[in-house]
Scaffold this active site. Structure first.
Site, PDB file in Angstrom:
ATOM      1  N   THR A  52       0.835  -1.203   0.000  1.00 20.48           N
ATOM      2  CA  THR A  52       0.000   0.000   0.000  1.00 20.48           C
ATOM      3  C   THR A  52       0.873   1.257   0.000  1.00 20.48           C
ATOM      4  O   THR A  52       0.673   2.175  -0.808  1.00 20.48           O
ATOM      5  CB  THR A  52      -0.951  -0.016   1.214  1.00 20.48           C
ATOM      6  OG1 THR A  52      -1.590  -1.290   1.260  1.00 20.48           O
ATOM      7  CG2 THR A  52      -1.996   1.077   1.107  1.00 20.48           C
ATOM      8  N   HIS A 129     -10.319  -1.334   4.129  1.00 18.10           N
ATOM      9  CA  HIS A 129      -9.127  -1.055   3.319  1.00 18.10           C
ATOM     10  C   HIS A 129      -9.624  -0.712   1.911  1.00 18.10           C
ATOM     11  O   HIS A 129      -9.496  -1.499   0.974  1.00 18.10           O
ATOM     12  CB  HIS A 129      -8.211  -2.286   3.317  1.00 18.10           C
ATOM     13  CG  HIS A 129      -6.823  -2.050   2.810  1.00 18.10           C
ATOM     14  ND1 HIS A 129      -6.443  -0.925   2.090  1.00 18.10           N
ATOM     15  CD2 HIS A 129      -5.693  -2.819   2.919  1.00 18.10           C
ATOM     16  CE1 HIS A 129      -5.160  -1.018   1.780  1.00 18.10           C
ATOM     17  NE2 HIS A 129      -4.683  -2.149   2.270  1.00 18.10           N
TER      18      HIS A 129
END
Ligand code: CP
Length: 304
Positions: A52, A129
């Protein structure tokens, strides 16, 4: 100003628009290498990350912007007791948008109340997420050619796996989706997802404890890691960590056009021998993650 805190913060139309932007960038990356010139992304990672954080950073650099931030809050004034509100107000004075990961559920939402720049939730505890969900949806679209008429198996830690929670919420909005939830009984999907999404929206789903009994029915198999960091007790983690191991033998009964996804990192849940199988999509998924984040940055900064 828009924030992305929850996977439902974007309408289906907005998600489609991000896909179109990502596809345009993938086709002709060079055309977009200066669109974020003079813009700065702040990356506040209060929890570890490889994909990420790196993909957000690569995305911003490829668009011609710059990145500042921390990957370890111990190197910032967080260690002196600074609150999220004050950190966000401060960092927001220097950057144009912020990607934030935090172990506490709701921290990015809290941050968004104080921020003068867009906040992107890069993962909050066992909750959500949303940019992984955008990655997953783009991977499914590019691989299967559609995000509808799919039987999706979600396998592993469905209790603490935030990517699963975000994905179920977002993909339930598409037509004719059915879920097969594969987990040990201790790691079943949280009650709020079952009641507020699956039951309330009348989405077909079944719950089983073994992968073998359902693998032949699946169009997508979304494997997940058992989330060690969310367990209260190491003995429970040790007992459950190897509940599912996908290998060549198990894949023998799967469909030829199955797509195997995993948000990664993996521990033991997919054998390395599966990586060469044409159905393994998890490293393509990693790359799509960067392109969809490029699209998201461009959209939130209103440069496209
Ligand atoms: N998928 C994902 O969130 O990976 P990282 O924890 O490495 O960022």
């Amino acid at each position: 100003m828009r924030h992305l805190v929850d996977s439902m913060d974007l309408s289906i139309g907005e998600v489609e628009e991000l896909f179109e932007i990502a596809e345009r960038i993938m086709e002709k990356e060079d055309d977009y290498r200066n669109i974020c010139k003079d813009k700065i992304l702040g990356t506040l990672f209060y929890e570890p990350s490889t994909r990420t954080r790196f993909s957000f950073e690569a995305a911003m650099l490829k668009l011609g912007g710059q990145v500042i931030g921390f990957s370890e809050p111990g190197s910032s004034s967080v260690t002196k007791g600074e609150s999220i509100a004050d950190t966000i107000r401060t960092v927001g004075s220097y950057v144009d948008l912020i990607a934030m990961r935090h172990p506490k559920e709701g921290a990015p939402k809290h941050a968004s109340h104080y921020s003068t720049v867009p906040i992107i939730n890069a993962g909050d505890g066992g909750h959500q997420h949303p940019t992984q969900t955008l990655t997953d949806l783009l991977t499914i679209k590019e691989t299967k050619g559609r995000i509808s008429n799919l039987t999706i198996g979600l396998c592993g830690d469905l209790k603490f796996g935030r990517t699963v929670h975000s994905l179920i919420k977002a993909i339930s909005r598409y037509e004719n989706i059915r879920f097969v939830l594969i987990s040990p009984k201790e790691l079943k999907i949280p009650e709020y997802i079952r009641k507020e999404i699956l039951i309330k929206k009348d989405i077909p789903f079944s719950e089983v404890e073994t992968l073998e009994e359902v693998i032949d029915t699946l169009d997508i198999l979304y494997m997940t890691r058992v989330q060690r960091e969310r367990f209260f007790n190491e003995a429970d983690y040790i007992r459950l960590k190897d509940s599912y191991i996908l290998d060549r033998e198990k894949l023998q009964s799967a469909k030829d056009d199955l797509a195997i996804l995993h948000p990664l990192p993996r521990v033991n849940e997919i054998s390395y021998e599966v990586d060469d199988d044409p159905r393994a999509c998890y490293f393509k998924q990693v790359k799509f993650g960067m392109y969809i984040r490029m699209a998201l940055i461009a959209k939130l900064l209103e440069v496209m």
